[in-house]
Motif scaffolding. Structure first.
Motif, PDB file in Angstrom:
ATOM      1  N   ASP A  61       0.838  -1.207   0.000  1.00 55.41           N
ATOM      2  CA  ASP A  61       0.000   0.000   0.000  1.00 55.41           C
ATOM      3  C   ASP A  61       0.876   1.262   0.000  1.00 55.41           C
ATOM      4  O   ASP A  61       0.477   2.300   0.501  1.00 55.41           O
ATOM      5  N   ARG A  67       5.599   6.141   2.633  1.00 54.40           N
ATOM      6  CA  ARG A  67       4.415   6.290   3.494  1.00 54.40           C
ATOM      7  C   ARG A  67       4.775   6.290   4.970  1.00 54.40           C
ATOM      8  O   ARG A  67       4.164   6.987   5.767  1.00 54.40           O
ATOM      9  N   TYR A  68       5.767   5.501   5.351  1.00 54.99           N
ATOM     10  CA  TYR A  68       6.069   5.281   6.767  1.00 54.99           C
ATOM     11  C   TYR A  68       7.435   5.830   7.157  1.00 54.99           C
ATOM     12  O   TYR A  68       8.343   5.906   6.341  1.00 54.99           O
ATOM     13  N   ASP A 100       2.623   6.633  10.221  1.00 55.44           N
ATOM     14  CA  ASP A 100       1.933   6.457   8.942  1.00 55.44           C
ATOM     15  C   ASP A 100       1.568   7.851   8.444  1.00 55.44           C
ATOM     16  O   ASP A 100       0.636   8.482   8.938  1.00 55.44           O
ATOM     17  N   GLN A 102       0.380   8.753   5.554  1.00 54.53           N
ATOM     18  CA  GLN A 102      -0.849   8.792   4.747  1.00 54.53           C
ATOM     19  C   GLN A 102      -2.079   8.922   5.646  1.00 54.53           C
ATOM     20  O   GLN A 102      -2.981   9.697   5.366  1.00 54.53           O
ATOM     21  N   GLU A 103      -2.120   8.151   6.716  1.00 55.69           N
ATOM     22  CA  GLU A 103      -3.257   8.159   7.640  1.00 55.69           C
ATOM     23  C   GLU A 103      -3.065   9.132   8.796  1.00 55.69           C
ATOM     24  O   GLU A 103      -3.959   9.288   9.626  1.00 55.69           O
ATOM     25  N   ASN A 104      -1.886   9.738   8.878  1.00 55.87           N
ATOM     26  CA  ASN A 104      -1.544  10.651   9.976  1.00 55.87           C
ATOM     27  C   ASN A 104      -1.741   9.960  11.335  1.00 55.87           C
ATOM     28  O   ASN A 104      -2.416  10.493  12.227  1.00 55.87           O
ATOM     29  N   LYS A 105      -1.148   8.761  11.473  1.00 55.55           N
ATOM     30  CA  LYS A 105      -1.273   7.961  12.693  1.00 55.55           C
ATOM     31  C   LYS A 105       0.098   7.580  13.220  1.00 55.55           C
ATOM     32  O   LYS A 105       1.053   7.446  12.461  1.00 55.55           O
TER      33      LYS A 105
END
Length: 109
Positions: A61, A67-68, A100, A102-105
């Motif tokens: 993904d 992304r990470y 993350d 992309q998810e802002n987590k």
């Protein structure tokens, strides 16, 4: 009558500004990276390598491989057996947090 053991737990972020304590063992890999003339460059390269490897492993993904990112904290426990305020290091472990983007987590593992 015996005194109970006392202990302390501390943490320090492993980033490009990481400086190991003078008492940190020479056999600790992270501490070895953070010593010497090129310490910050060594730390930056190590952090880039960790992030690149994680992104390569999480490819399904993550088509752009960015992304990470990973944060690493070094958690240390020191023990005072005699109850006199003099401690010695018992264990060090790593606390890893995955960011993350992309998810802002933030995911702590």
């Amino acid at each position: 009558m015996s005194k109970p053991f006392t202990y302390s737990i501390s943490s320090i972020r492993f980033d490009e500004n990481y400086q190991p304590a003078d008492s940190t063992r020479l056999t600790t890999n992270f501490a070895n990276l953070a010593r010497g003339e090129h310490r910050q460059e060594n730390l930056r390269k190590t952090l880039v390598m960790i992030n690149n490897r994680f992104n390569a492993l999480a490819h399904w993904d993550n088509p752009t491989a960015d992304r990470y990112s990973i944060e690493v904290d070094i958690i240390s426990a020191d023990l005072d057996v005699a109850g006199n305020g003099h401690t010695f290091p018992v264990i060090e472990t790593l606390k890893t947090t995955i960011i993350d983007h992309q998810e802002n987590k933030r995911i702590t593992v």
